[in-house]
Design a protein around this motif. Sequence first.
Motif, PDB file in Angstrom:
ATOM      1  N   GLU A 149       0.033   9.485   5.773  1.00  0.00           N
ATOM      2  CA  GLU A 149      -0.872   9.784   6.883  1.00  0.00           C
ATOM      3  C   GLU A 149      -1.437   8.513   7.535  1.00  0.00           C
ATOM      4  OE1 GLU A 149      -2.282  14.222   5.469  1.00  0.00           O
ATOM      5  OE2 GLU A 149      -3.769  12.631   5.566  1.00  0.00           O
ATOM      6  N   VAL A 150      -1.454   7.410   6.771  1.00  0.00           N
ATOM      7  CA  VAL A 150      -1.887   6.133   7.354  1.00  0.00           C
ATOM      8  C   VAL A 150      -0.720   5.496   8.123  1.00  0.00           C
ATOM      9  CG1 VAL A 150      -2.915   3.873   6.818  1.00  0.00           C
ATOM     10  CG2 VAL A 150      -3.480   5.845   5.417  1.00  0.00           C
ATOM     11  N   GLY A 151       0.488   6.118   7.969  1.00  0.00           N
ATOM     12  CA  GLY A 151       1.648   5.605   8.685  1.00  0.00           C
ATOM     13  C   GLY A 151       2.365   4.494   7.950  1.00  0.00           C
ATOM     14  N   GLY A 193      -0.091  -4.897   4.965  1.00  0.00           N
ATOM     15  CA  GLY A 193      -0.460  -4.470   6.313  1.00  0.00           C
ATOM     16  C   GLY A 193      -1.761  -3.723   6.197  1.00  0.00           C
ATOM     17  N   PRO A 194      -1.778  -2.464   6.517  1.00  0.00           N
ATOM     18  CA  PRO A 194      -3.048  -1.736   6.503  1.00  0.00           C
ATOM     19  C   PRO A 194      -3.433  -1.297   5.084  1.00  0.00           C
ATOM     20  CG  PRO A 194      -1.327  -0.297   7.287  1.00  0.00           C
ATOM     21  CD  PRO A 194      -0.665  -1.601   6.968  1.00  0.00           C
ATOM     22  N   VAL A 195      -3.460  -2.253   4.166  1.00  0.00           N
ATOM     23  CA  VAL A 195      -3.706  -1.917   2.761  1.00  0.00           C
ATOM     24  C   VAL A 195      -5.107  -1.353   2.575  1.00  0.00           C
ATOM     25  CG1 VAL A 195      -3.864  -2.845   0.423  1.00  0.00           C
ATOM     26  CG2 VAL A 195      -2.120  -3.684   1.977  1.00  0.00           C
ATOM     27  N   GLN A 196      -6.048  -1.945   3.294  1.00  0.00           N
ATOM     28  CA  GLN A 196      -7.421  -1.483   3.162  1.00  0.00           C
ATOM     29  C   GLN A 196      -7.540  -0.017   3.578  1.00  0.00           C
ATOM     30  OE1 GLN A 196     -10.145  -4.336   4.696  1.00  0.00           O
ATOM     31  NE2 GLN A 196     -11.915  -2.946   4.573  1.00  0.00           N
ATOM     32  N   GLU A 197      -6.830   0.335   4.670  1.00  0.00           N
ATOM     33  CA  GLU A 197      -6.857   1.731   5.104  1.00  0.00           C
ATOM     34  C   GLU A 197      -6.231   2.640   4.056  1.00  0.00           C
ATOM     35  OE1 GLU A 197      -6.359  -0.875   7.099  1.00  0.00           O
ATOM     36  OE2 GLU A 197      -6.156  -0.282   9.216  1.00  0.00           O
TER      37      GLU A 197
END
Lengths: 417, 417
Positions: free
Chosen positions: B365-367, B387-391
Motif C-alpha cells: 500500500e506504500v507502493g 526509499g520510503p522506509v520510514q513510511e
Amino acid sequence: MSLIVMKFGGSSVGSTERMSRVAQRIIDKKLQGDRVVVVVSAMGDTTDDLIDKANEINDNPPAREMDMLLTTGEQISVALLSMAIHKLGHEAKSYTGWQAGIVTESVHAKARITDISPDRIFAALDEGNIVIVAGFQGMTDNGEITTLGRGGSDTTAVALAAAIHADVCEIYTDVDGIYSTDPRVVKCARKLNEISYDEMLELAHLGAAVLHPRAVEYAKHYKVNLVVRSSFNNNEGTLVREDAQMEQGMVVRGIASDKNVARISVLGVADVPGVLAKMFGALADNGIDVDIIVQSGVQDGKADFSFTVSLNDRQRALDVLSGIRSEVPYHDTTYEEGLVKVSIVGAGMVSNPGVAAKMFQAISEVGVSIKMVSTSEIKVSCVIAAGPVQEVIQALHTAYGLDTADTAFVGGPSERR
Amino acid sequence: MSLIVMKFGGSSVGSTERMSRVAQRIIDKKLQGDRVVVVVSAMGDTTDDLIDKANEINDNPPAREMDMLLTTGEQISVALLSMAIHKLGHEAKSYTGWQAGIVTESVHAKARITDISPDRIFAALDEGNIVIVAGFQGMTDNGEITTLGRGGSDTTAVALAAAIHADVCEIYTDVDGIYSTDPRVVKCARKLNEISYDEMLELAHLGAAVLHPRAVEYAKHYKVNLVVRSSFNNNEGTLVREDAQMEQGMVVRGIASDKNVARISVLGVADVPGVLAKMFGALADNGIDVDIIVQSGVQDGKADFSFTVSLNDRQRALDVLSGIRSEVPYHDTTYEEGLVKVSIVGAGMVSNPGVAAKMFQAISEVGVSIKMVSTSEIKVSCVIAAGPVQEVIQALHTAYGLDTADTAFVGGPSERR
C-alpha cells in the motif's frame, strides 16, 4: 647472561616518543644477551590528574578507593611500554603488581612489601619475554589492591631485584647519577662513581628526588646492587652498594643541605628520670620526626633541650609539648625558623680525625655561625642560619677536595616516584 | 529485601556531576532496603582515548596488552563512583573484574565468562556495603586480564545477576526502555512494558544500542529478569523476561529495520549434494554472517541462490565465492546494495494466522515492492529497496495497532557498552 631490573620513572615515559625511546633502550639491553625485567611508574602527570579527578568528587576519598584509582596509572604505562616494545619487533609481557606476585601489608596508600612470588616473572622470562611490571603497587593477602606510597616504584624495582636475585637494579632517571652535592647549587659538583648504602641514606635529602630512602634501605637489607643513571644518555651512573670504593683522597663523599628546618627549645625542664622519653615519645606518637637533639648542662635541677623538626611540623610539635605540660613540666618554649642543616657524609671519616674541625673552620671562614651540631659515624651536620648557604656548601665542597671540572649534570625537575 | 544489580553505561557516568547523580540514585535504592551490586562502564570517552594512545605507539597492538590497557577505564570508574557514594555518607567498595571473581576463557578482546565466584561480593554486601564492580573485564584461570568485547558491561551485569541470584538486573541507559520501533523514526513509537528474551533477540538490531544481544542470550539462559530504564528519570522501563505478558491485541511487539543490507545472487550453481554446505561453509569460515537465504527452483540441473550480508561484508563475500569457484562452479554472481530489511517481531504471531499477509499488504500500500522474504516463528522479515522506509515502518506500526500518543523517548546518542 645477566638478570637485570631496569626502572624508569614517570618523566622517562612521559610521552609516546619517550616511551618508544625507553623501549629501544630496553631492547638494546636484551640484545646484549641479558634477561630483562622492567619496572615503570605512571606516565608524567597521570597520577596528579587522577588525584584531581578524585578531589572533584570527594575531597576526602577513602584510601582504599584512591589505591584502586591510582594503580591504573602504572597499568596504563606497562601496557603502552609493552606495545612500544612489540612495535620494535620484540616480545614483552606487562604485569600489574598483583600479577607479578607482589604482596603487601593490609595498609592503603603506604603499604610495605611483605613477599614476592616471582613464578610468573620467571615463566615469562623463560619464554623469551621482556617482563614489564607496574611499579608502586601490590596486593594484600586478601586480594585488596594497595600502593606503596612515595618512592614506591623504586621500592618495587629493588624488591623485585632482591626476589629474583638480579645481578643489578638500574634506576633510570633524569640525572646522571648521585652527585657530591646538588649540581644546581654548586656548579662543579662531582658525579660519584660509587657510594655505600649508608652514605646514600645519609645523603637522603640530597638524593631523595633521585632515589627514595626506603628503596635504599631495602637495597641495603637485601644487598641489591643499585645503579642510578640517566635515561637520556649512556653515561655510567653511580653504583650504590655495600662497600663502595673510596676515590683517591675522598674522605667526604657528599654534601647535603636541608632548608626545611625549625629549632624548638624547651627551657627549664625538670631533670627527672623518664622526662626525655615522655617528651620525645609524645612527639613520635604524633608522627613528628625529630632530627638533631641537643641538651645543655643541668642547672638547679633543670635542663634546657633543643631539637630540630621539619618546618611543617613546627606548630604541631609545640602543640604536643603544651599538651603534655602537666606530665612534663617546663618553664617555657621558644622556636626559630629560617634555619638550614648542612651535612658532610662519608664512610671514610671514621678513620680520619679532624674532619669535623675542618668543617667548622670552612663554615666560619664564610662568616657564618653554627647553631647546633650533630655527628654520626659517617656524618657531621651543622645547623646554621639561612643566608649564604650556597657559599657554605661551595666552601665545604672545595675544602674536602670534591670540586671537579666535569659537570655532566642534566637539569630539569626530578621525578617523585 | 531484594538483591539488585544496577548497571550504568559510560554516558551515565560521563562527568563528575553525572557520577554524583548516579551515586544518589544507587543510595536511594539502598535506602529502600535493597542489597545493591552496581556494574559500571568506563566514563564517557575514556576507552576511545586509551585506544588512540595505544595506536600512537603501535598501530597493531597485541590483544593481551590492549586488555591490560582498556581495563583501566572501568577501574577508574568504579573507584570514582565509590568515592562519590562515600561523599554522600554511605559505604561502598569497588572491585575489578578479577577481584569480583569473574573468570573468562583464555581469549583476549572478546572473552566469554566461564565462571563467577561471588564470595567477596557477598562478604562486602554482608558488611553493609554497596558493591561496585568494573564491567567489561575478567581474568583467566592463569591470572591474565581479559575483556569481554562489545556489550561487555551488560554481560557482566547479567552474569553477575545470575551468579548471585539477583531478583532483577536493571540496565540504566539514556533511553526510557525498549520501544516498538525506533522513536527517532516513528514519532508515536510505543514503549514496551514487557518483552520476551526471544523477541528481544529478534529485535537485536533495534535494541543493540540499548542492550547487547549477548547479554540477552545470557539472561535467557539463566532466566535473569532484565529491566531497561533511563538513568535520567524514574520512568518504569521495559522488563525483559521469559514469558512477557501480551498487551491487549498486540500480536506484533516491535518493528525493526536494518539499512545495512546487501544482496548477493549466485546464478547457475550445479545442483549437486553438498554444494550449499561448501558455499556457506566458506563464507562462515571467513567470518561473514549470512542472513536471509533464498533458493529459487532448479532448472536444467542448475539453481540460483540469493542471500543477504551486511554491506561491509559484500566485497569480501564476492571474493570468497570467486575463491571457491573451482569447488563450487557457478555461472555468474550479481549483487545489489541500497537495500533495507524490515522485520516485525512478536511471540503472538505463532497462533495468529494472517500476520505475514497483513505485512505484505501494508508494504504494498506504500507502493514498495518486496524483494526477499524470510520468516521464523516469531518474526517476518522483508527486504525492500531503500526509499520510503520510514513510511513503511509507520504503516506497519499502524497496521499492527502499535501507535500510541505516549512518546517518552529521551533522545541522544546511545551507549556502546
